[in-house]
Enzyme design. Structure first.
Site, short mmCIF file in Angstrom:
data_model
loop_
_atom_site.label_atom_id
_atom_site.label_comp_id
_atom_site.label_asym_id
_atom_site.label_seq_id
_atom_site.Cartn_x
_atom_site.Cartn_y
_atom_site.Cartn_z
N ASP A 1 -41.26 -2.05 -2.46
CA ASP A 1 -39.96 -2.66 -2.21
C ASP A 1 -39.52 -3.34 -3.51
O ASP A 1 -40.21 -4.26 -3.99
CB ASP A 1 -40.04 -3.71 -1.10
CG ASP A 1 -40.30 -3.08 0.26
OD1 ASP A 1 -40.01 -1.88 0.42
OD2 ASP A 1 -40.78 -3.80 1.16
N HIS B 1 -46.04 1.17 3.92
CA HIS B 1 -46.73 0.26 3.01
C HIS B 1 -48.24 0.31 3.21
O HIS B 1 -48.99 -0.13 2.35
CB HIS B 1 -46.20 -1.16 3.16
CG HIS B 1 -44.82 -1.32 2.58
ND1 HIS B 1 -44.59 -1.54 1.24
CD2 HIS B 1 -43.60 -1.25 3.16
CE1 HIS B 1 -43.29 -1.62 1.02
NE2 HIS B 1 -42.67 -1.44 2.16
N GLU C 1 -32.46 1.39 3.62
CA GLU C 1 -33.22 0.39 2.86
C GLU C 1 -33.09 0.70 1.36
O GLU C 1 -33.90 1.45 0.82
CB GLU C 1 -34.70 0.39 3.27
CG GLU C 1 -34.94 -0.09 4.69
CD GLU C 1 -36.40 -0.42 4.98
OE1 GLU C 1 -37.26 -0.17 4.10
OE2 GLU C 1 -36.67 -0.94 6.07
N SER D 1 -46.15 1.59 9.20
CA SER D 1 -45.46 1.27 7.95
C SER D 1 -45.99 2.11 6.79
O SER D 1 -47.20 2.26 6.61
CB SER D 1 -45.64 -0.21 7.61
OG SER D 1 -45.20 -0.45 6.28
N GLN E 1 -49.09 -6.26 8.56
CA GLN E 1 -47.88 -5.72 9.16
C GLN E 1 -47.69 -6.26 10.59
O GLN E 1 -46.58 -6.54 11.02
CB GLN E 1 -47.95 -4.19 9.19
CG GLN E 1 -46.64 -3.51 9.61
CD GLN E 1 -45.56 -3.65 8.55
OE1 GLN E 1 -45.85 -3.92 7.40
NE2 GLN E 1 -44.32 -3.46 8.95
N HIS F 1 -36.45 0.29 -0.75
CA HIS F 1 -37.75 0.89 -0.44
C HIS F 1 -37.88 2.26 -1.11
O HIS F 1 -37.18 3.20 -0.77
CB HIS F 1 -37.91 1.02 1.08
CG HIS F 1 -39.24 1.57 1.52
ND1 HIS F 1 -40.19 0.81 2.17
CD2 HIS F 1 -39.77 2.82 1.41
CE1 HIS F 1 -41.24 1.57 2.45
NE2 HIS F 1 -41.01 2.80 2.00
ZN LIG Z 1 -40.60 -1.22 2.23
#
Ligand SMILES: [Zn+2]
Length: 259
Positions: free
Chosen positions: A168, A161, A220, A159, A124, A223
């Site tokens: 995503d 993630h 987003e 994040s 990241q 996401h």
């Molecule tokens: Zn994402």
């Protein structure tokens, strides 16, 4: 096919932790089971939902882990990961539900292109710096460049993630036509399909347009975040972001404590 992070990343020693010190200390809250007070103002209508929160739901439940710019992690969580059919790493606890969603989508004519799953803090950091440096090299001032970077990237440690609970996704057809992680994806039929079916498999749209003020992240459409089926249905039906859901559970707990 278990996949774990290398031993080097598992137990950060004093030395190996040094490169990650760039995350400002005051923002670091390594204990993901007890996020900071969020200062989310819930409406009366939202507060009236307290009695409807599904039984057994706690902010410390793994599937409700909250990571954002106010709740950053300093070290990778080292939760067990698995490789998906799309060759991305995700938390092994959500693999079955994710695969079921992907298979159903394929059968229904909306095959998924999985762009991204788990990311380490280091990964990241590279992404973030790459975007930031791009803006700086175009001549933007530091502050402006940072602001623009935040629209698309979370700083390292912030994040979702990092949890392995976020994916995503865009439609395979959109991807084949050159589409990527852009707002245009929200005009696709596959986007509508993913929105309609995500809850059945335990996922929510994590950063909707109308929650930008609360999540601090721009819309987003790609996401999706695993929160479990019951939570996903409840949150989507009641239009609660993960931040608001956490705040609601905290209010419930504080009321219980007063009895
Ligand atoms: Zn994402």
């Amino acid at each position: 096919m278990g996949h774990f992070l290398s031993a080097q990343q598992q137990e950060p020693s004093e030395e190996s932790s040094a490169p990650q010190e760039k995350v400002p200390e005051e923002y670091v809250n390594q204990d993901v089971s007890s996020p900071r007070n969020l200062d989310v103002d819930l409406s009366d209508k939202q507060l009236a939902l307290i009695g409807d929160i599904p039984l057994g739901v706690e902010t410390s439940n793994w599937e409700l882990t909250l990571i954002n710019r106010e709740n950053r992690i300093k070290y990778d969580l080292n939760w067990p990961l698995e490789t998906t059919a799309g060759d991305q790493l995700i938390d092994q606890r959500i693999l079955r539900d994710f695969n079921a969603w992907a298979e159903q989508a394929e059968q229904d004519g909306y095959p998924m292109q999985l762009i991204s799953g788990f990311r380490t803090i280091e990964h990241q950091e590279n992404n973030f710096n790459h975007t930031l440096n791009g803006y700086l090299s175009q001549g933007y001032e530091q502050e402006e460049a940072l602001e623009m970077t935040y629209r698309f990237q979370q700083p390292p440690g912030a994040s979702e993630h990092h949890t392995g609970l976020a994916v995503d996704i865009i439609g395979q057809d959109f991807h084949q036509r050159g589409g990527g992680l852009t707002r245009e994806f929200s005009e696709e039929e596959s986007y509508s399909y993913y929105l309609d079916t995500m809850n059945n498999h335990g996922f929510i749209l994590r950063y909707p347009e109308e929650k930008i003020d609360i999540t601090g992240v721009y819309f987003e459409p790609w996401h999706y975040r695993y929160v479990g089926k019951e939570n996903a249905k409840f949150m989507t039906e009641k239009n609660l972001s993960l931040e608001e859901y956490h705040a609601l559970i905290e209010v419930r707990d504080s009321q219980l404590g007063q009895e």
